[in-house]
Enzyme design. Structure first.
Site, PDB file in Angstrom:
ATOM      1  N   ASP A 197      -7.916   3.887   1.093  1.00 47.55           N
ATOM      2  CA  ASP A 197      -7.032   4.341   2.164  1.00 47.55           C
ATOM      3  C   ASP A 197      -7.871   4.809   3.360  1.00 47.55           C
ATOM      4  O   ASP A 197      -8.643   5.752   3.236  1.00 47.55           O
ATOM      5  CB  ASP A 197      -6.192   5.497   1.613  1.00 47.55           C
ATOM      6  N   ASN A 252       2.317   1.490   4.389  1.00 49.15           N
ATOM      7  CA  ASN A 252       2.610   0.222   5.078  1.00 49.15           C
ATOM      8  C   ASN A 252       2.321   0.293   6.574  1.00 49.15           C
ATOM      9  O   ASN A 252       2.988  -0.356   7.384  1.00 49.15           O
ATOM     10  CB  ASN A 252       4.071  -0.247   4.821  1.00 49.15           C
ATOM     11  N   CYS A 258       0.863  -1.190   0.000  1.00 46.60           N
ATOM     12  CA  CYS A 258       0.000   0.000   0.000  1.00 46.60           C
ATOM     13  C   CYS A 258       0.896   1.235   0.000  1.00 46.60           C
ATOM     14  O   CYS A 258       2.067   1.148  -0.394  1.00 46.60           O
ATOM     15  CB  CYS A 258      -0.971  -0.022   1.179  1.00 46.60           C
ATOM     16  N   CYS A 274      -1.368   0.800   7.402  1.00 47.34           N
ATOM     17  CA  CYS A 274      -2.799   0.471   7.531  1.00 47.34           C
ATOM     18  C   CYS A 274      -3.172  -0.762   6.696  1.00 47.34           C
ATOM     19  O   CYS A 274      -3.341  -1.860   7.221  1.00 47.34           O
ATOM     20  CB  CYS A 274      -3.680   1.656   7.117  1.00 47.34           C
ATOM     21  N   ARG A 275      -3.290  -0.579   5.381  1.00 46.00           N
ATOM     22  CA  ARG A 275      -3.880  -1.643   4.567  1.00 46.00           C
ATOM     23  C   ARG A 275      -2.985  -2.861   4.369  1.00 46.00           C
ATOM     24  O   ARG A 275      -3.428  -4.004   4.547  1.00 46.00           O
ATOM     25  CB  ARG A 275      -4.287  -1.076   3.186  1.00 46.00           C
ATOM     26  N   SER A 276      -1.719  -2.631   3.981  1.00 46.09           N
ATOM     27  CA  SER A 276      -0.902  -3.815   3.662  1.00 46.09           C
ATOM     28  C   SER A 276      -0.473  -4.615   4.894  1.00 46.09           C
ATOM     29  O   SER A 276      -0.442  -5.850   4.815  1.00 46.09           O
ATOM     30  CB  SER A 276       0.282  -3.472   2.744  1.00 46.09           C
TER      31      SER A 276
HETATM   32  P1  4NP Z   1      -1.756   2.836   4.170  1.00 45.23           P
HETATM   33  O1  4NP Z   1      -2.395   4.171   4.771  1.00 45.23           O
HETATM   34  O2  4NP Z   1      -1.226   3.163   2.797  1.00 45.23           O
HETATM   35  O3  4NP Z   1      -2.916   1.904   4.121  1.00 45.23           O
HETATM   36  O4  4NP Z   1      -0.668   2.408   5.136  1.00 45.23           O
HETATM   37  C1  4NP Z   1      -1.697   5.389   4.829  1.00 45.23           C
HETATM   38  C2  4NP Z   1      -0.921   5.663   5.915  1.00 45.23           C
HETATM   39  C3  4NP Z   1      -0.258   6.874   5.983  1.00 45.23           C
HETATM   40  C4  4NP Z   1      -0.376   7.790   4.967  1.00 45.23           C
HETATM   41  C5  4NP Z   1      -1.154   7.497   3.877  1.00 45.23           C
HETATM   42  C6  4NP Z   1      -1.807   6.287   3.800  1.00 45.23           C
HETATM   43  N1  4NP Z   1       0.286   9.038   5.068  1.00 45.23           N
HETATM   44  O5  4NP Z   1       0.118   9.867   4.156  1.00 45.23           O
HETATM   45  O6  4NP Z   1       0.993   9.285   6.041  1.00 45.23           O
END
Ligand code: 4NP
Length: 156
Positions: free
Chosen positions: A127, A11, A8, A13-15
């Site tokens: 996201d 790294n 994702c 939340c989703r992955s």
């Molecule tokens: P992820 O979520 O891609 O599912 O881990 C996010 C976590 C942090 C950010 C964006 C998406 N960020 O912009 O900090």
């Protein structure tokens, strides 16, 4: 041995949740020793961090423990993994561009994880970072559906 990498943006939340859900399904299926599973982000802002607390708590309510630490995807991942599953169109484009850079080294199959959903008709795993609690639950619903399909496809 099948080698699976979930990707994702951050790294956190989703992955890492996809990694945890897939590991949980592998344990239930007695298939843990047939897979190498990891996750990574296309971005490097959160490297070294545990998964987002909201994601860990939502997973924990489903009996799933998230233990991974954030890392950024690198060109070596295209040799280390056979299957790279992305969460949204932006991740997919980013990973495909990196695969071009990796050139001949990349034998990995790169595809959107939602391709393996059967209960949900989703075009991406959205996201959840800037949204509310429901977003994390929805992510887990999608991941449980997709990871079930992925395990059937790879180990069926
Ligand atoms: P992820 O979520 O891609 O599912 O881990 C996010 C976590 C942090 C950010 C964006 C998406 N960020 O912009 O900090």
């Amino acid at each position: 041995m099948k080698r699976v990498l979930f990707v994702c943006l951050g790294n956190i939340c989703r992955s890492p949740a996809a990694e945890g859900v897939f590991l949980h399904l592998l344990a239930q299926a007695g298939a843990t020793d047939r897979f190498v599973v990891d996750s990574a982000g296309t971005g490097g802002w959160h490297v070294g961090k545990a998964a987002d607390r909201r994601m860990r708590e939502a997973a924990s309510r489903r009996g799933i423990t998230l233990t991974s630490r954030a890392r950024q995807i690198d060109l070596g991942d295209f040799e280390r993994f056979d299957h790279i599953l992305t969460m949204d169109a932006s991740n997919l484009a980013h990973v495909q561009a990196l695969a071009q850079e990796a050139g001949g080294a990349s034998g990995a199959r790169i595809e959107p994880l939602v391709r393996y959903c059967s209960r949900f008709a989703a075009s991406e795993v959205p996201d959840p970072y800037y949204g509310g609690e429901a977003g994390f639950e929805h992510v887990l619903d999608l991941l449980e559906d997709a990871c079930t399909g992925l395990l059937q496809a790879l180990d069926g």
